[in-house]
Structures are given as structure tokens and as C-alpha cells.
Design a protein around this motif. Structure first.
Motif, PDB file in Angstrom:
ATOM      1  N   SER A   1       8.654 -13.206  10.499  1.00 27.73           N
ATOM      2  CA  SER A   1       8.026 -12.190   9.649  1.00 27.73           C
ATOM      3  C   SER A   1       9.019 -11.127   9.200  1.00 27.73           C
ATOM      4  N   ARG A   2       8.841 -10.665   7.980  1.00 24.28           N
ATOM      5  CA  ARG A   2       9.609  -9.537   7.428  1.00 24.28           C
ATOM      6  C   ARG A   2       8.699  -8.731   6.512  1.00 24.28           C
ATOM      7  N   LEU A   3       9.176  -7.542   6.159  1.00 18.51           N
ATOM      8  CA  LEU A   3       8.479  -6.731   5.166  1.00 18.51           C
ATOM      9  C   LEU A   3       9.171  -6.940   3.824  1.00 18.51           C
ATOM     10  N   ALA A   4       8.403  -7.388   2.832  1.00 15.51           N
ATOM     11  CA  ALA A   4       8.978  -7.752   1.539  1.00 15.51           C
ATOM     12  C   ALA A   4       9.725  -6.588   0.889  1.00 15.51           C
ATOM     13  N   CYS A   5       9.272  -5.363   1.150  1.00 18.33           N
ATOM     14  CA  CYS A   5       9.913  -4.210   0.498  1.00 18.33           C
ATOM     15  C   CYS A   5      11.277  -3.892   1.086  1.00 18.33           C
ATOM     16  N   GLN A   6      11.578  -4.447   2.266  1.00 10.09           N
ATOM     17  CA  GLN A   6      12.843  -4.141   2.938  1.00 10.09           C
ATOM     18  C   GLN A   6      13.839  -5.291   2.849  1.00 10.09           C
ATOM     19  N   CYS A   7      13.453  -6.397   2.249  1.00  9.93           N
ATOM     20  CA  CYS A   7      14.294  -7.597   2.203  1.00  9.93           C
ATOM     21  C   CYS A   7      15.069  -7.683   0.901  1.00  9.93           C
ATOM     22  N   ARG A   8      16.346  -7.288   0.936  1.00 18.88           N
ATOM     23  CA  ARG A   8      17.211  -7.457  -0.239  1.00 18.88           C
ATOM     24  C   ARG A   8      17.831  -8.841  -0.159  1.00 18.88           C
ATOM     25  N   ILE A   9      17.765  -9.585  -1.272  1.00 21.91           N
ATOM     26  CA  ILE A   9      18.241 -10.967  -1.202  1.00 21.91           C
ATOM     27  C   ILE A   9      19.480 -11.173  -2.071  1.00 21.91           C
ATOM     28  N   THR A  10      20.307 -12.119  -1.609  1.00 25.31           N
ATOM     29  CA  THR A  10      21.549 -12.442  -2.310  1.00 25.31           C
ATOM     30  C   THR A  10      21.554 -13.901  -2.770  1.00 25.31           C
ATOM     31  N   ASP A  11      20.565 -14.687  -2.339  1.00 20.97           N
ATOM     32  CA  ASP A  11      20.453 -16.078  -2.766  1.00 20.97           C
ATOM     33  C   ASP A  11      18.998 -16.506  -2.555  1.00 20.97           C
TER      34      ASP A  11
ATOM     35  N   ASN B   1       0.785  -1.230   0.000  1.00 24.42           N
ATOM     36  CA  ASN B   1       0.000   0.000   0.000  1.00 24.42           C
ATOM     37  C   ASN B   1       0.820   1.286   0.000  1.00 24.42           C
ATOM     38  N   CYS B   2       2.026   1.271   0.580  1.00 24.37           N
ATOM     39  CA  CYS B   2       2.823   2.506   0.610  1.00 24.37           C
ATOM     40  C   CYS B   2       3.864   2.534  -0.518  1.00 24.37           C
ATOM     41  N   GLY B   3       3.809   1.542  -1.400  1.00 25.15           N
ATOM     42  CA  GLY B   3       4.718   1.538  -2.540  1.00 25.15           C
ATOM     43  C   GLY B   3       6.151   1.173  -2.188  1.00 25.15           C
ATOM     44  N   GLY B   4       6.355   0.530  -1.064  1.00 18.79           N
ATOM     45  CA  GLY B   4       7.702   0.091  -0.695  1.00 18.79           C
ATOM     46  C   GLY B   4       8.453   1.074   0.172  1.00 18.79           C
ATOM     47  N   ALA B   5       7.749   2.003   0.804  1.00 15.36           N
ATOM     48  CA  ALA B   5       8.399   3.047   1.613  1.00 15.36           C
ATOM     49  C   ALA B   5       8.539   2.665   3.089  1.00 15.36           C
ATOM     50  N   CYS B   6       8.226   1.425   3.439  1.00 18.42           N
ATOM     51  CA  CYS B   6       8.346   0.950   4.831  1.00 18.42           C
ATOM     52  C   CYS B   6       7.408   1.693   5.779  1.00 18.42           C
ATOM     53  N   ASN B   7       6.225   2.067   5.281  1.00 19.55           N
ATOM     54  CA  ASN B   7       5.289   2.813   6.116  1.00 19.55           C
ATOM     55  C   ASN B   7       3.995   2.074   6.445  1.00 19.55           C
ATOM     56  N   CYS B   8       3.661   1.013   5.695  1.00 22.84           N
ATOM     57  CA  CYS B   8       2.316   0.458   5.854  1.00 22.84           C
ATOM     58  C   CYS B   8       2.260  -0.926   6.505  1.00 22.84           C
ATOM     59  N   GLY B   9       3.231  -1.751   6.258  1.00 23.67           N
ATOM     60  CA  GLY B   9       3.223  -3.110   6.814  1.00 23.67           C
ATOM     61  C   GLY B   9       2.390  -4.115   6.031  1.00 23.67           C
ATOM     62  N   THR B  10       1.788  -3.686   4.933  1.00 29.41           N
ATOM     63  CA  THR B  10       0.912  -4.611   4.189  1.00 29.41           C
ATOM     64  C   THR B  10       1.692  -5.618   3.351  1.00 29.41           C
ATOM     65  N   CYS B  11       2.987  -5.417   3.168  1.00 32.98           N
ATOM     66  CA  CYS B  11       3.799  -6.346   2.366  1.00 32.98           C
ATOM     67  C   CYS B  11       4.418  -7.434   3.247  1.00 32.98           C
ATOM     68  N   HIS B  12       3.812  -7.665   4.393  1.00 33.80           N
ATOM     69  CA  HIS B  12       4.303  -8.666   5.342  1.00 33.80           C
ATOM     70  C   HIS B  12       4.366 -10.057   4.707  1.00 33.80           C
ATOM     71  N   VAL B  13       5.523 -10.704   4.839  1.00 31.13           N
ATOM     72  CA  VAL B  13       5.685 -12.100   4.418  1.00 31.13           C
ATOM     73  C   VAL B  13       6.356 -12.870   5.550  1.00 31.13           C
ATOM     74  N   ILE B  14       6.228 -14.187   5.494  1.00 34.78           N
ATOM     75  CA  ILE B  14       6.863 -15.054   6.485  1.00 34.78           C
ATOM     76  C   ILE B  14       7.983 -15.827   5.786  1.00 34.78           C
ATOM     77  N   ILE B  15       9.181 -15.731   6.336  1.00 33.91           N
ATOM     78  CA  ILE B  15      10.347 -16.376   5.723  1.00 33.91           C
ATOM     79  C   ILE B  15      10.355 -17.854   6.124  1.00 33.91           C
ATOM     80  N   GLU B  16      10.240 -18.730   5.140  1.00 34.94           N
ATOM     81  CA  GLU B  16      10.226 -20.174   5.406  1.00 34.94           C
ATOM     82  C   GLU B  16      11.622 -20.778   5.270  1.00 34.94           C
ATOM     83  N   GLU B  17      12.387 -20.319   4.278  1.00 33.92           N
ATOM     84  CA  GLU B  17      13.739 -20.824   4.045  1.00 33.92           C
ATOM     85  C   GLU B  17      14.604 -19.688   3.507  1.00 33.92           C
ATOM     86  N   GLY B  18      15.903 -19.759   3.810  1.00 30.56           N
ATOM     87  CA  GLY B  18      16.855 -18.814   3.225  1.00 30.56           C
ATOM     88  C   GLY B  18      16.974 -17.496   3.962  1.00 30.56           C
TER      89      GLY B  18
END
Ligand code: FES
Length: 99
Positions: free
Chosen positions: A77-87, A35-52
């Protein structure tokens, strides 16, 4: 290229090294709210990290504060917009975050 697997639909998406989980979702029209377009303001991009989890950038205090406002938060739990991945990572999109 790192791969993001989105559960429960089991979509596999490859993105550039250092890209975010939200960028992967947007690129391939995965139904994840942002909802906030990736600005770390809304929390709606919540995902649960299962592996990695070790392949994801560390959580900063701003993400922690915003995550407090998300629904059904777990220890993984993490916010998808804040999770930079390397693998590769596997994440679940909770029902409350599906668009
Ligand atoms: S899109 Fe709003 S916090 Fe991630």
C-alpha cells in the motif's frame, strides 16, 4: 513519459517524469478519492502497488503515519499523493478509495 495503469478498470495514463500517481488520476478523472487534496493528511488516496514499485519515490514517515489510518492496507500500500514516479507503474484502487 511514465505510465500509470489503474486497476481494476485498466486505465492507462501518461504523466510527466516525477509527477504523482494522484496527479495522473486527477488529470484524467480516474475515480480516486483525495479528501485532503494531496496534503498527506487523510489516507483516502490509498492505492496498492502491483508492479513498478522500484519506480516510485520512497515512503517517508509522514506518509507511513497517514497510511496507518487508511482502510484495507497491505504490504504494497501507498498514498497516491505521495508517490512520485520515474517509470511505469501498475496500481489497484481499492473499493474504499474509489470516488
Ligand atoms: S489525498 Fe489525502 S493523503 Fe493523499
Amino acid at each position: 513519459m511514465p505510465k500509470v495503469t489503474f486497476l481494476p478498470d485498466n486505465f492507462d495514463v501518461e504523466i510527466d517524469d516525477g509527477g504523482t500517481i494522484l496527479e495522473a488520476a486527477e488529470k484524467f478523472d480516474i475515480p480516486l478519492k483525495h479528501n485532503c487534496g494531496g496534503a498527506c493528511n487523510c489516507g483516502t488516496c490509498h492505492v496498492i502497488i502491483e508492479e513498478g514499485g522500484v519506480n516510485i519515490s520512497e515512503m517517508d514517515p509522514e506518509e507511513e503515519d497517514t497510511l496507518d489510518r487508511a482502510l484495507e492496507v497491505t504490504n504494497e500500500s501507498r498514498l497516491a499523493c505521495q508517490c512520485r514516479i520515474t517509470d511505469d507503474v501498475v496500481v489497484t484502487i481499492p473499493e474504499t478509495s474509489r470516488s
